[in-house]
Design an enzyme around this catalytic site. Structure first.
Site, mmCIF file in Angstrom:
data_model
loop_
_atom_site.group_PDB
_atom_site.id
_atom_site.type_symbol
_atom_site.label_atom_id
_atom_site.label_comp_id
_atom_site.label_asym_id
_atom_site.label_seq_id
_atom_site.Cartn_x
_atom_site.Cartn_y
_atom_site.Cartn_z
ATOM 1 N N LYS A 1 -25.180 95.985 13.130
ATOM 2 C CA LYS A 1 -25.121 94.772 14.509
ATOM 3 C C LYS A 1 -26.345 94.715 15.022
ATOM 4 O O LYS A 1 -26.816 95.804 15.239
ATOM 5 C CB LYS A 1 -24.008 95.210 15.208
ATOM 6 C CG LYS A 1 -23.890 94.132 16.382
ATOM 7 C CD LYS A 1 -22.527 94.575 17.210
ATOM 8 C CE LYS A 1 -22.571 93.684 18.481
ATOM 9 N NZ LYS A 1 -21.122 94.032 19.250
ATOM 10 N N GLU B 1 -19.629 102.433 10.667
ATOM 11 C CA GLU B 1 -18.864 102.248 9.493
ATOM 12 C C GLU B 1 -18.449 100.707 9.347
ATOM 13 O O GLU B 1 -18.299 100.085 10.340
ATOM 14 C CB GLU B 1 -17.706 103.237 10.071
ATOM 15 C CG GLU B 1 -16.384 103.145 9.032
ATOM 16 C CD GLU B 1 -15.323 103.735 9.497
ATOM 17 O OE1 GLU B 1 -15.408 104.392 10.641
ATOM 18 O OE2 GLU B 1 -14.085 103.846 9.103
ATOM 19 N N ASP C 1 -14.080 93.679 27.264
ATOM 20 C CA ASP C 1 -14.124 92.558 26.626
ATOM 21 C C ASP C 1 -13.147 92.508 25.445
ATOM 22 O O ASP C 1 -13.406 91.836 24.081
ATOM 23 C CB ASP C 1 -15.404 92.306 25.967
ATOM 24 C CG ASP C 1 -15.745 90.748 25.519
ATOM 25 O OD1 ASP C 1 -14.992 90.011 25.962
ATOM 26 O OD2 ASP C 1 -16.449 90.602 24.758
ATOM 27 N N ASN D 1 -12.002 90.864 19.130
ATOM 28 C CA ASN D 1 -12.636 92.264 19.050
ATOM 29 C C ASN D 1 -11.592 93.437 18.672
ATOM 30 O O ASN D 1 -11.984 94.711 19.004
ATOM 31 C CB ASN D 1 -13.378 92.577 20.543
ATOM 32 C CG ASN D 1 -14.561 91.771 20.642
ATOM 33 O OD1 ASN D 1 -15.076 91.290 19.646
ATOM 34 N ND2 ASN D 1 -14.824 91.255 21.938
ATOM 35 N N ASP E 1 -16.799 96.066 19.278
ATOM 36 C CA ASP E 1 -17.628 95.289 20.250
ATOM 37 C C ASP E 1 -17.477 96.003 21.467
ATOM 38 O O ASP E 1 -16.866 95.666 22.484
ATOM 39 C CB ASP E 1 -16.990 93.809 20.240
ATOM 40 C CG ASP E 1 -17.877 92.840 20.861
ATOM 41 O OD1 ASP E 1 -19.305 93.454 21.146
ATOM 42 O OD2 ASP E 1 -17.775 91.730 20.973
HETATM 43 N N1 LIG Z 1 -17.738 97.892 12.150
HETATM 44 C C1 LIG Z 1 -17.340 96.453 11.255
HETATM 45 N N2 LIG Z 1 -16.949 96.419 10.255
HETATM 46 C C2 LIG Z 1 -16.437 95.128 9.829
HETATM 47 N N3 LIG Z 1 -16.815 94.032 10.362
HETATM 48 C C3 LIG Z 1 -17.212 94.170 11.714
HETATM 49 C C4 LIG Z 1 -17.701 95.327 12.346
HETATM 50 N N4 LIG Z 1 -18.088 95.055 13.467
HETATM 51 C C5 LIG Z 1 -17.969 93.976 13.539
HETATM 52 N N5 LIG Z 1 -17.785 93.065 12.540
HETATM 53 C C6 LIG Z 1 -17.349 91.544 12.421
HETATM 54 O O1 LIG Z 1 -18.399 90.982 13.072
HETATM 55 C C7 LIG Z 1 -17.660 90.210 14.197
HETATM 56 C C8 LIG Z 1 -18.672 90.260 15.252
HETATM 57 O O2 LIG Z 1 -18.711 91.721 15.834
HETATM 58 P P1 LIG Z 1 -18.592 91.899 17.435
HETATM 59 O O3 LIG Z 1 -17.456 91.370 18.052
HETATM 60 O O4 LIG Z 1 -19.209 93.400 17.670
HETATM 61 O O5 LIG Z 1 -19.943 91.234 17.882
HETATM 62 P P2 LIG Z 1 -20.161 90.137 18.788
HETATM 63 O O6 LIG Z 1 -21.699 89.970 19.263
HETATM 64 O O7 LIG Z 1 -19.191 90.137 19.995
HETATM 65 O O8 LIG Z 1 -19.930 88.805 18.114
HETATM 66 P P3 LIG Z 1 -18.673 87.820 18.529
HETATM 67 O O9 LIG Z 1 -19.429 87.008 19.517
HETATM 68 O O10 LIG Z 1 -18.659 87.028 17.138
HETATM 69 O O11 LIG Z 1 -17.557 88.529 19.112
HETATM 70 C C9 LIG Z 1 -16.256 90.851 14.407
HETATM 71 O O12 LIG Z 1 -15.448 89.791 14.748
HETATM 72 C C10 LIG Z 1 -16.079 91.287 12.763
HETATM 73 O O13 LIG Z 1 -15.737 90.101 12.204
HETATM 74 MG MG LIG Z 2 -17.227 90.391 19.697
#
Ligand SMILES: Nc1ncnc2c1ncn2[C@@H]1O[C@H](COP(=O)(O)OP(=O)(O)OP(=O)(O)O)[C@@H](O)[C@H]1O
Ligand SMILES: [Mg+2]
Length: 198
Positions: A9, A87, A132, A137, A149
């Site tokens: 990320k 992971e 959040d 999430n 998240d």
């Molecule tokens: N550890 C993980 N394994 C698999 N998929 C993941 C993982 N972490 C995040 N994702 C995928 O990436 C997306 C976005 O991750 P995250 O919610 O942490 O970031 P964000 O910056 O808040 O993005 P968003 O605004 O899309 O929510 C998640 O909805 C999920 O589909």
């Molecule tokens: Mg998110």
């Protein structure tokens, strides 16, 4: 040979969390160097890169604490500048779906709700609100809920917005499940979590 896939990320400096939103979470958190604090306030380019680092590090810390406490979160592997490795939750290279994409099966959803509530209690027991929480999430992998998240995780008691954010998490979750015909009382959930917190 054993292989494992990791999720990366990356926090960008120009998008993602903006300063207006982040200030709500950062109150009560000290920034040691005042030049850094000023840069953050001004939203300068230097400030933005500091903030991106800050969020990656904050999420790594939050994952570490909650993983340690047995919460269903991805195992945190490392943080390097603005990139967090954790992971990968999914099958092969296909990421697990979000709770938001779940089938409308009330019995199945009731089981998922129970897991979400258990996870919220683990956060509360550690003194935190996710901050959040939403069906975007939360991932569902092989029937298990995984909370993702976490950078904005808040100390529910010492952060002046902590209790309000905990309440918002409860409302988000209760509203979504209730719309899916699995009734949840947001206020009852909130008071249960408050009791866990104090
Ligand atoms: N550890 C993980 N394994 C698999 N998929 C993941 C993982 N972490 C995040 N994702 C995928 O990436 C997306 C976005 O991750 P995250 O919610 O942490 O970031 P964000 O910056 O808040 O993005 P968003 O605004 O899309 O929510 C998640 O909805 C999920 O589909
Ligand atoms: Mg998110």
């Amino acid at each position: 040979m054993q292989r494992s896939i990791l999720a990366a990320k990356r926090y960008r400096t120009t998008e993602h969390r903006d300063f207006h939103r982040s200030s709500e979470y950062q109150e009560g958190r000290r920034t040691r160097r005042s030049r850094d604090a000023r840069a953050l306030e001004k939203g300068s380019a230097y400030g933005r890169s500091l903030a991106a680092d800050h969020w990656a590090y904050a999420e790594f810390e939050a994952l570490s604490v909650m993983y340690e406490r047995g919460a269903p979160v991805p195992y945190p592997v490392q943080v390097d500048g603005t990139e967090l490795l954790m992971e990968f939750i999914g099958d092969g290279t296909v990421a697990a779906p979000r709770l938001a994409q779940s089938r409308d099966d009330p019995a199945e959803l009731a089981g998922l709700l129970e897991q979400v509530v258990d996870a919220m209690h683990l956060f509360a027991r550690a003194g935190y609100a996710h901050g959040d929480l939403s069906p975007y999430n939360l991932l569902v992998h092989e029937g298990r809920v995984v909370v993702i998240d976490l950078p904005q995780i808040v100390d529910a008691v010492s952060n002046p917005n902590g209790i309000a954010l905990l309440h918002r998490d409860c409302v988000n979750i209760a509203d979504w499940f209730t719309r899916k015909r699995v009734e949840v009382d947001a206020e009852a959930l909130f008071s249960d979590l408050l009791a866990t917190l104090f």
